[in-house]
Enzyme design. Structure first.
Site, PDB file in Angstrom:
ATOM      1  N   SER A  62       0.965  -1.279   0.005  1.00  0.00           N
ATOM      2  CA  SER A  62       0.005   0.150   0.053  1.00  0.00           C
ATOM      3  C   SER A  62       0.786   1.010  -0.007  1.00  0.00           C
ATOM      4  O   SER A  62       0.212   2.462  -0.053  1.00  0.00           O
ATOM      5  CB  SER A  62      -0.823   0.099   1.248  1.00  0.00           C
ATOM      6  OG  SER A  62      -2.155  -0.732   0.977  1.00  0.00           O
ATOM      7  N   LYS A  65      -0.179   3.859  -2.674  1.00  0.00           N
ATOM      8  CA  LYS A  65      -1.238   4.831  -2.420  1.00  0.00           C
ATOM      9  C   LYS A  65      -0.490   6.207  -2.290  1.00  0.00           C
ATOM     10  O   LYS A  65      -1.101   7.106  -2.333  1.00  0.00           O
ATOM     11  CB  LYS A  65      -2.041   4.493  -1.310  1.00  0.00           C
ATOM     12  CG  LYS A  65      -2.885   3.076  -1.389  1.00  0.00           C
ATOM     13  CD  LYS A  65      -3.993   2.969  -0.197  1.00  0.00           C
ATOM     14  CE  LYS A  65      -4.714   1.726  -0.405  1.00  0.00           C
ATOM     15  NZ  LYS A  65      -4.051   0.566   0.089  1.00  0.00           N
ATOM     16  N   SER A 117      -5.398   3.558   4.685  1.00  0.00           N
ATOM     17  CA  SER A 117      -5.034   2.698   3.748  1.00  0.00           C
ATOM     18  C   SER A 117      -6.247   1.886   3.038  1.00  0.00           C
ATOM     19  O   SER A 117      -6.088   0.812   2.870  1.00  0.00           O
ATOM     20  CB  SER A 117      -3.888   1.734   4.381  1.00  0.00           C
ATOM     21  OG  SER A 117      -3.102   1.054   3.305  1.00  0.00           O
ATOM     22  N   LYS A 224       3.542   6.454   4.737  1.00  0.00           N
ATOM     23  CA  LYS A 224       2.401   5.585   4.243  1.00  0.00           C
ATOM     24  C   LYS A 224       2.998   4.324   4.782  1.00  0.00           C
ATOM     25  O   LYS A 224       4.267   3.660   4.522  1.00  0.00           O
ATOM     26  CB  LYS A 224       2.365   5.576   2.581  1.00  0.00           C
ATOM     27  CG  LYS A 224       1.260   4.551   2.334  1.00  0.00           C
ATOM     28  CD  LYS A 224       0.058   5.187   2.658  1.00  0.00           C
ATOM     29  CE  LYS A 224      -1.345   4.135   2.666  1.00  0.00           C
ATOM     30  NZ  LYS A 224      -1.243   2.933   3.627  1.00  0.00           N
TER      31      LYS A 224
END
Length: 382
Positions: A62, A65, A117, A224
């Site tokens: 993720s 993202k 997320s 992130k």
């Protein structure tokens, strides 16, 4: 004595190049960390301070993202409500809690990506912006190409495991560096919680950030988290201390919180912003036919780098200038450049410009010499 030293320096300049060579010392080899890949980058300059398999292509879960949220936050009408496409919500994994028929905004979806997320948030934004997740992935790859990324490819906007979906620790740091310039992205990824509205009808919700580093390491500003079975635990973070911002990336790192904290402790230690241009000696070049025999050159702007004291002592520079210049010399006229290096790595360059105006000498305006000086002056004006 001082006058003689200046004259000697001018003679060296006339050769066209000055090099300050300090005997280089090999950079110390740091202990590896428990990760398939890891990297620490100084944000302002992009200089890599530590790399362990930093250019190996790996799945990044993720952390994908970051790019999805950045593109989302660059769209117009971020706060315009719309109903999510039902097809976007048919996705496995983490979620911000979207349901069929929910009304939401792109800004809320970006928060859902960066804090919760949410794969549903990433897909919903992708469909809204590009019409489909595959079309949006193509936009992500176009943006990666514009950023000069050669080892990153996106197959989906969420980061779920898929063939042909990969990046490197180095290029993820570059994406974070670009994304943190965006004020909305920086605000969201550095928030422990965020208030958003969505639903049918929309109502206030509180999203909690999955990035525990925000609360356990002082100075953390993002960025992130990520996890899939194939990628393992992935983390891209950034932290500030004493005016220095570092970006840290680990891929497939079981103890990522602890590893990031230890890397920050290691690379913040003893580092400070050093103004490289203040290290330069006085630089002067001869002036032909001028009221003064030489003009001092000054750096067009300051150039800084984050260095330890030991690294500061290993800085080298090269100065490139013309052997001489013709009068009249205009203040701010470009006369060369200087490049700075650390252990052979180029840190940057700055133009060198005339520090003052040097008019044509009155005696030089008379006779044959004056004729050629005036001719050259006319040619330069044209």
């Amino acid at each position: 004595m001082l006058k003689k030293m200046k004259y000697t320096f001018c003679v060296l300049i006339a050769i066209g190049i000055i090099v300050r060579w300090i005997p280089a010392e090999a950079a110390p080899t740091e202990d590896a960390v428990a990760a398939k890949a890891a990297l620490v980058m100084e944000m302002e300059s992009g200089r890599v301070l530590f790399s362990q398999n930093g250019e190996e292509r790996l799945p990044m879960a993720s952390t994908t993202k970051m790019m999805t949220a950045l593109i989302t936050l660059e769209q117009p009408d971020l706060d315009e409500p719309f109903v999510v496409d039902d097809s976007a919500l048919r996705v496995e994994g983490s979620s911000m809690g979207l349901q069929f028929g929910d009304t939401v905004t792109l800004r809320a979806l970006a928060a859902g990506m960066l804090l919760s997320s949410g794969n549903d948030a990433a897909n919903a934004a992708a469909v809204r912006i590009a019409g489909s997740t595959s079309a949006f992935a193509a936009q992500m790859n176009e943006r990666a190409a514009l950023m000069g990324l050669k080892d990153t490819r996106f197959a989906n906007p969420s980061g779920l495991d898929e063939d042909g979906h990969y990046s490197t620790a180095y290029e993820l740091a570059l994406i974070a560096k670009e994304a943190l310039i965006n004020p909305s992205f920086r605000e969201l990824c550095s928030s422990v919680t965020a208030q958003v509205e969505f639903g049918s009808p929309p109502y206030p919700r509180t999203l909690k950030n999955h990035n525990k580093l925000l609360t356990i390491y002082e100075g953390t500003i993002g960025v992130k988290t990520g996890f899939t079975k194939k990628a393992g635990r992935c983390l891209v973070s950034a932290a500030e201390k004493n005016g220095v911002t570092l970006i840290c990336v680990t891929l497939s790192c079981p103890d990522d919180w602890k590893v990031h904290a230890s890397l920050y402790d290691r690379y913040f230690e003893g580092r400070a912003n050093e103004v490289l241009t203040e290290m330069l000696p006085e630089v002067m070049i001869p002036v032909t036919g001028g009221m003064e025999k030489a003009v001092e050159l000054v750096a067009e702007q300051q150039l800084s780098a984050v260095l330890t004291e030991d690294e500061r002592n290993r800085i080298k520079w090269k100065i490139y200038v013309e052997p001489f210049c013709f009068s009249p010399v205009k203040e701010g006229e470009s006369c060369g450049k200087v490049e700075f290096f650390l252990d052979g790595e180029r840190l940057g360059s700055v133009e060198l410009k005339a520090g003052k105006e040097i008019p044509v000498a009155q005696t030089e305006r008379q006779g044959a010499v004056g004729f050629f000086v005036r001719l050259i002056e006319r040619i330069r004006i044209r």
